[in-house]
Design a protein around this motif. Sequence first.
Motif, PDB file in Angstrom:
ATOM      1  N   PHE A 160      -2.363  -1.157   7.621  1.00 47.65           N
ATOM      2  CA  PHE A 160      -1.816  -1.045   6.487  1.00 47.65           C
ATOM      3  C   PHE A 160      -2.056  -2.391   5.694  1.00 47.65           C
ATOM      4  O   PHE A 160      -2.474  -2.712   4.582  1.00 47.65           O
ATOM      5  CB  PHE A 160      -0.646  -0.553   6.372  1.00 47.65           C
ATOM      6  N   SER A 161      -1.429  -3.410   6.598  1.00 48.98           N
ATOM      7  CA  SER A 161      -1.414  -4.798   6.116  1.00 48.98           C
ATOM      8  C   SER A 161      -2.938  -5.492   5.869  1.00 48.98           C
ATOM      9  O   SER A 161      -2.867  -5.907   5.000  1.00 48.98           O
ATOM     10  CB  SER A 161      -0.702  -5.757   7.053  1.00 48.98           C
ATOM     11  N   ALA A 176      -7.511  -5.414  -0.376  1.00 50.65           N
ATOM     12  CA  ALA A 176      -7.383  -5.156  -1.813  1.00 50.65           C
ATOM     13  C   ALA A 176      -6.734  -6.560  -2.584  1.00 50.65           C
ATOM     14  O   ALA A 176      -7.447  -6.703  -3.721  1.00 50.65           O
ATOM     15  CB  ALA A 176      -6.315  -4.037  -1.843  1.00 50.65           C
ATOM     16  N   GLU A 177      -5.951  -7.252  -2.108  1.00 50.08           N
ATOM     17  CA  GLU A 177      -5.625  -8.484  -2.880  1.00 50.08           C
ATOM     18  C   GLU A 177      -6.807  -9.190  -3.068  1.00 50.08           C
ATOM     19  O   GLU A 177      -7.091 -10.085  -4.071  1.00 50.08           O
ATOM     20  CB  GLU A 177      -4.355  -9.186  -2.151  1.00 50.08           C
ATOM     21  N   ARG A 217      -9.126  -8.216  -5.445  1.00 52.95           N
ATOM     22  CA  ARG A 217      -8.502  -8.330  -6.942  1.00 52.95           C
ATOM     23  C   ARG A 217      -8.847  -9.909  -7.345  1.00 52.95           C
ATOM     24  O   ARG A 217      -9.041 -10.026  -8.549  1.00 52.95           O
ATOM     25  CB  ARG A 217      -7.262  -7.844  -6.985  1.00 52.95           C
ATOM     26  N   SER A 267      -3.989  -3.857   2.565  1.00 57.11           N
ATOM     27  CA  SER A 267      -3.530  -4.510   1.430  1.00 57.11           C
ATOM     28  C   SER A 267      -3.914  -5.988   1.312  1.00 57.11           C
ATOM     29  O   SER A 267      -4.243  -6.366   0.093  1.00 57.11           O
ATOM     30  CB  SER A 267      -1.942  -4.569   1.645  1.00 57.11           C
ATOM     31  N   ARG A 268      -4.503  -6.834   2.295  1.00 52.30           N
ATOM     32  CA  ARG A 268      -4.890  -8.101   2.192  1.00 52.30           C
ATOM     33  C   ARG A 268      -6.161  -8.022   1.569  1.00 52.30           C
ATOM     34  O   ARG A 268      -6.886  -8.764   0.851  1.00 52.30           O
ATOM     35  CB  ARG A 268      -4.860  -8.551   3.605  1.00 52.30           C
TER      36      ARG A 268
END
Length: 315
Positions: free
Chosen positions: A83-84, A90-91, A94, A87-88
């Motif tokens: 999960f982490s 995806a960041e 972005r 998220s990294r």
Amino acid sequence: MSQNPFDDRDPFGDDPFGDSGGGQRDAVPLHSVRRSADQGGFLGGFGGSAYRAVEADMDGFGADEDSMYKAGGISQGVSQGDFSQGSREAELQRREDELAARERELRTREANVQAMASGTRPALNFPPLYPIMYHAINVEVPAGDRRTVRTLFYMWLALEAMLVLNSVSCLIVLVSNAADVSNAGASFGSSFVYLFTISAGSFFLWYRPIYNAYMKDSSMFFYLFFVFNGFHILFDAYMAVGVPGAGSAGIIVMLQCISSGKKAAAAFCGISFALWVLHFVVSLFMYIKVRRHYRLRGHTFSEAKQQAYLGFAQS
């Protein structure tokens, strides 16, 4: 002949844990039970096997329980890690998109600056039907000020639509032939003239100056906006009042239509009145917002005069 270990006492008759003759017998320690099982006594038969089986099962159960906890911890850690990591990723994606958008913007602005420096401007694109100027908020205006400039542009477009609605309302009042409405023909004629004069005047006297003010960070253009947009705010209030014969379908004309029983004309005048009031409020709010921005930037009237003198000298 081997000696029978059970000749002295009956293992089933004497309860090693009970009272015999009023005395307390000593409890059999667990290590002696283990030793008896190992030495092949009574527990070394069926009982010893059962004991060792139960002991093995208990040990296996503890090992299984520990393995389950360990497996659960590992799986939980893997899930949290996935999960982490997601998220990294995806960041990072972005941020890469933002950097790419900024890079495209900088390239476009750099190309425009180079074109202006070489004496050639970008292709004219506004108004769409008959382009006479270059208008691109996303290109020429800094990113932090685009929302303000875009809002002012939408306000100018709303003004054009309101002028059309006002002229239609004055025409309906004229056609309804309301007895209590005076100078309906003059109002319609004036409203038709407003379609051209107010449209062009508002664009070149207050919208284009504020566009250039944010694009060039110029005190002179800010002052032009403050002067002519102030007159525009007064014009909104004037149109909302609706003086008969002045080209406005405001509240006075609406009340005259109501007294004459002309409901359709009164409805159009009421809509026009409400829009003028709304435009007045929003214009006043944006005027104050631009004024606050002007002060935060540190612009002064003397700076505006110097820029004006320099502009006249260069022309």
